[in-house]
Design a protein around this motif. Sequence first.
Motif, PDB file in Angstrom:
ATOM      1  N   THR A 149       0.820  -1.217   0.000  1.00  0.00           N
ATOM      2  CA  THR A 149       0.000   0.000   0.000  1.00  0.00           C
ATOM      3  C   THR A 149       0.855   1.268   0.000  1.00  0.00           C
ATOM      4  O   THR A 149       0.313   2.366  -0.065  1.00  0.00           O
ATOM      5  CB  THR A 149      -0.939   0.022   1.229  1.00  0.00           C
ATOM      6  OG1 THR A 149      -0.142  -0.068   2.417  1.00  0.00           O
ATOM      7  CG2 THR A 149      -1.933  -1.132   1.175  1.00  0.00           C
ATOM      8  N   ASP A 150       2.167   1.121   0.068  1.00  0.00           N
ATOM      9  CA  ASP A 150       3.084   2.260   0.051  1.00  0.00           C
ATOM     10  C   ASP A 150       3.037   2.915  -1.336  1.00  0.00           C
ATOM     11  O   ASP A 150       3.221   2.237  -2.353  1.00  0.00           O
ATOM     12  CB  ASP A 150       4.502   1.769   0.363  1.00  0.00           C
ATOM     13  CG  ASP A 150       5.539   2.886   0.398  1.00  0.00           C
ATOM     14  OD1 ASP A 150       5.268   3.994  -0.092  1.00  0.00           O
ATOM     15  OD2 ASP A 150       6.629   2.617   0.927  1.00  0.00           O
ATOM     16  N   PRO A 151       2.789   4.232  -1.411  1.00  0.00           N
ATOM     17  CA  PRO A 151       2.727   4.903  -2.718  1.00  0.00           C
ATOM     18  C   PRO A 151       4.002   4.736  -3.553  1.00  0.00           C
ATOM     19  O   PRO A 151       3.932   4.655  -4.780  1.00  0.00           O
ATOM     20  CB  PRO A 151       2.512   6.387  -2.352  1.00  0.00           C
ATOM     21  CG  PRO A 151       1.895   6.358  -0.989  1.00  0.00           C
ATOM     22  CD  PRO A 151       2.470   5.144  -0.314  1.00  0.00           C
ATOM     23  N   GLU A 152       5.163   4.648  -2.899  1.00  0.00           N
ATOM     24  CA  GLU A 152       6.419   4.432  -3.636  1.00  0.00           C
ATOM     25  C   GLU A 152       6.447   3.058  -4.300  1.00  0.00           C
ATOM     26  O   GLU A 152       6.915   2.899  -5.423  1.00  0.00           O
ATOM     27  CB  GLU A 152       7.623   4.553  -2.699  1.00  0.00           C
ATOM     28  CG  GLU A 152       8.278   5.904  -2.701  1.00  0.00           C
ATOM     29  CD  GLU A 152       9.584   5.871  -1.941  1.00  0.00           C
ATOM     30  OE1 GLU A 152      10.648   5.812  -2.592  1.00  0.00           O
ATOM     31  OE2 GLU A 152       9.519   5.910  -0.699  1.00  0.00           O
ATOM     32  N   VAL A 153       5.954   2.043  -3.582  1.00  0.00           N
ATOM     33  CA  VAL A 153       5.911   0.677  -4.124  1.00  0.00           C
ATOM     34  C   VAL A 153       4.932   0.632  -5.294  1.00  0.00           C
ATOM     35  O   VAL A 153       5.234   0.062  -6.350  1.00  0.00           O
ATOM     36  CB  VAL A 153       5.523  -0.336  -3.030  1.00  0.00           C
ATOM     37  CG1 VAL A 153       5.310  -1.721  -3.627  1.00  0.00           C
ATOM     38  CG2 VAL A 153       6.582  -0.380  -1.940  1.00  0.00           C
ATOM     39  N   ILE A 154       3.782   1.245  -5.129  1.00  0.00           N
ATOM     40  CA  ILE A 154       2.772   1.260  -6.197  1.00  0.00           C
ATOM     41  C   ILE A 154       3.324   1.969  -7.431  1.00  0.00           C
ATOM     42  O   ILE A 154       3.161   1.480  -8.555  1.00  0.00           O
ATOM     43  CB  ILE A 154       1.471   1.918  -5.696  1.00  0.00           C
ATOM     44  CG1 ILE A 154       0.829   1.034  -4.608  1.00  0.00           C
ATOM     45  CG2 ILE A 154       0.502   2.159  -6.842  1.00  0.00           C
ATOM     46  CD1 ILE A 154      -0.306   1.679  -3.853  1.00  0.00           C
ATOM     47  N   ALA A 155       4.005   3.098  -7.231  1.00  0.00           N
ATOM     48  CA  ALA A 155       4.591   3.829  -8.368  1.00  0.00           C
ATOM     49  C   ALA A 155       5.635   2.979  -9.093  1.00  0.00           C
ATOM     50  O   ALA A 155       5.688   2.970 -10.328  1.00  0.00           O
ATOM     51  CB  ALA A 155       5.215   5.133  -7.880  1.00  0.00           C
ATOM     52  N   LEU A 156       6.457   2.251  -8.328  1.00  0.00           N
ATOM     53  CA  LEU A 156       7.464   1.383  -8.945  1.00  0.00           C
ATOM     54  C   LEU A 156       6.786   0.279  -9.759  1.00  0.00           C
ATOM     55  O   LEU A 156       7.181  -0.001 -10.896  1.00  0.00           O
ATOM     56  CB  LEU A 156       8.378   0.775  -7.882  1.00  0.00           C
ATOM     57  CG  LEU A 156       9.400  -0.233  -8.402  1.00  0.00           C
ATOM     58  CD1 LEU A 156      10.419   0.447  -9.318  1.00  0.00           C
ATOM     59  CD2 LEU A 156      10.094  -0.939  -7.259  1.00  0.00           C
ATOM     60  N   LEU A 157       5.756  -0.349  -9.195  1.00  0.00           N
ATOM     61  CA  LEU A 157       5.060  -1.420  -9.910  1.00  0.00           C
ATOM     62  C   LEU A 157       4.387  -0.903 -11.173  1.00  0.00           C
ATOM     63  O   LEU A 157       4.411  -1.567 -12.218  1.00  0.00           O
ATOM     64  CB  LEU A 157       4.033  -2.090  -8.987  1.00  0.00           C
ATOM     65  CG  LEU A 157       4.618  -2.881  -7.824  1.00  0.00           C
ATOM     66  CD1 LEU A 157       3.512  -3.364  -6.902  1.00  0.00           C
ATOM     67  CD2 LEU A 157       5.445  -4.050  -8.328  1.00  0.00           C
ATOM     68  N   GLU A 158       3.797   0.284 -11.093  1.00  0.00           N
ATOM     69  CA  GLU A 158       3.179   0.870 -12.290  1.00  0.00           C
ATOM     70  C   GLU A 158       4.223   1.174 -13.354  1.00  0.00           C
ATOM     71  O   GLU A 158       3.992   0.956 -14.541  1.00  0.00           O
ATOM     72  CB  GLU A 158       2.385   2.121 -11.914  1.00  0.00           C
ATOM     73  CG  GLU A 158       1.106   1.788 -11.160  1.00  0.00           C
ATOM     74  CD  GLU A 158       0.376   3.010 -10.619  1.00  0.00           C
ATOM     75  OE1 GLU A 158       0.952   4.132 -10.653  1.00  0.00           O
ATOM     76  OE2 GLU A 158      -0.760   2.836 -10.136  1.00  0.00           O
TER      77      GLU A 158
END
Length: 125
Positions: free
Chosen positions: A36-45
Amino acid sequence: MSSVFQTPPVAQAKPFSIRAHGDTRVDNWYWLRCSTDPEVIALLEAENSYTRSLFTPLAGLQKKLYDEIAGRTPETDYSVPVLRGSADRHLGLVAPLTSHDCVVVVGQALQPAPPSPPSPARPDE
């Protein structure tokens, strides 16, 4: 296909010390566990976008290969028999129903279930 490729995204190393059983180890990628970390989500996107950019030029070939394989595979192809439920009672086969993305499990009893043992008699009966 273009000879210039997009640069793949790179996850930043963030050292995290883990102490367990008298030992300490450093995990640079521990932060990626938090989905749920925005940094993790941005990396996955970014990784998904990069992957799409690589495979988009191959979409026609992918469809052609899929159609060829699907054309050679009968709709009634069954999988290898798999034990389902009670291991001594049912043999299941996973089979396509009518389309390539729908399956149904067909079960066949191998032997009748053993009868339940009688309940022990109670002293007050």
